[in-house]
Design an enzyme around this catalytic site. Structure first.
Site, short mmCIF file in Angstrom:
data_model
loop_
_atom_site.label_atom_id
_atom_site.label_comp_id
_atom_site.label_asym_id
_atom_site.label_seq_id
_atom_site.Cartn_x
_atom_site.Cartn_y
_atom_site.Cartn_z
CD GLN A 292 2.39 -5.39 -2.00
OE1 GLN A 292 2.84 -4.87 -3.03
NE2 GLN A 292 1.13 -5.75 -1.87
CE LYS B 287 1.82 -4.09 -6.67
NZ LYS B 287 1.51 -3.84 -5.26
CG ASP C 192 -0.05 1.77 -3.58
OD1 ASP C 192 -0.45 1.24 -4.64
OD2 ASP C 192 0.48 1.15 -2.64
#
Ligand code: NDP
Length: 287
Positions: free
Chosen positions: A98, A54, A121
């Site tokens: 994460q 990422k 997200d």
């Protein structure tokens, strides 16, 4: 007849190029680059690989990438305090924690602590709610990517029959909401669904997000359907090596489908590209 392959790598490269153009325009207008901060708690090797990928993808499109790597024993209060600081940091446009988090940390509580405007997200209840009621939202990256691939194959999907297999908050449910918003007629299947084969046999669009290797049988597929395989399953081979496979029996499904995503190289590459698109949108909406 063999299905056409939907090339997720090529579609993701095109999306990353669009984002890079958008980032350049943002920098020219605002005098700063959009910034994504990723928080990793613990030392899970797969998570570390995702976080690294990422960060690299951010830099490639001209964004600023920051990482906070915290030890596995980090207290929940300390993680929440870090999120509070990132929420109020004007240089941070996107925050991604994460998953999975260590067991002693309540991930729902952590997600809820993220500023919904920085929740790239798309997991915050405010964004999930906005998506559900058809308002602008930051949408989870994997289902966003799936919709782009479906549109690439089929164009307008108004009135199409779609079956989403799986009802998780990160894939199945937002996927169903996106397909509904695109005017498909949507069925959500899950582990209690009776006659999954019958539902799949009626579907013009099948999205499989289950986590069981090759559970969607090829002969279930309606001839000509568009099959999107979200599953990422590592299986052991007789020679001791391992291989990634999806949730769809690819070889058999390919004989009946009109379009199908490979694993790897289908949905996977779209997820990070959509994360970059979300970060740019978050930056544009904030400033
Ligand atoms: P979850 O485990 O959270 O959800 C799985 C879903 O599948 C559940 O809703 C479950 O039903 C349903 N299910 C389980 N067994 C069956 C069955 N026999 N028949 C029908 N439905 C069933 O998984 P995720 O949504 O997080 O992920 C799904 C897959 O997608 C995984 O392989 C994962 O690795 C992959 N993935 C890939 C990504 C990518 O970038 N390509 C990103 C995210 C995930 P129930 O709710 O009843 O338990």
């Amino acid at each position: 007849m063999s299905a056409l392959l939907i090339d997720g790598k090529a579609r993701a490269a095109a999306l990353r190029a669009e984002v890079a153009t958008g980032v350049a325009a943002f920098v020219a207008a605002r005098g700063r680059a959009p910034g994504l901060t990723v928080v990793l708690v613990g030392d899970d090797p797969a998570s570390a690989v995702y976080v690294g990928a990422k960060g690299k993808a951010c830099l490639e499109v001209g964004m600023i990438s920051a990482e906070h790597r915290l030890p596995a024993e980090t207290a929940q209060a300390d993680l929440l305090a870090l999120i509070g600081r990132l929420n109020s940091d004007p240089a941070v446009d996107g925050i991604l924690v994460q998953m999975p988090l260590p067991k002693h940390i309540d991930s729902d509580r952590v997600i809820a602590a993220i500023d919904p405007g920085k929740d790239v997200d798309g997991f915050h209840p405010v964004n999930a709610g906005r998506l559900a009621i058809g308002q602008p939202a930051l949408v989870p990256c994997t289902p966003s990517g799936c919709l782009l691939l479906i549109r690439e194959a089929l164009g307008d999907i108004s009135g199409a029959e779609a079956v989403v297999i799986g009802r998780s908050s990160i894939v199945g449910k937002p996927m169903a909401a996106l397909l509904t918003a695109a005017s498909a007629t949507v069925t959500i299947a899950h582990s209690r669904t009776r006659d999954l084969a019958g539902h799949v046999a009626r579907a013009d669009i099948v999205v499989a997000a289950v986590g069981i290797p090759a559970m969607v049988q090829g002969h279930w597929i309606k001839p000509g359907a568009c099959v999107i395989d979200v599953g990422i399953n590592r299986i052991a081979l007789p020679d001791g090596k391992t291989r990634l496979v999806g949730d769809v029996d690819f070889a058999a499904a390919r004989e009946r489908a009109g379009w199908i995503t490979p694993v790897p190289g289908g949905v996977g590459p779209m997820t990070i590209a959509c994360l970059l698109a979300n970060t740019l949108s978050a930056a544009q909406a904030r400033s």
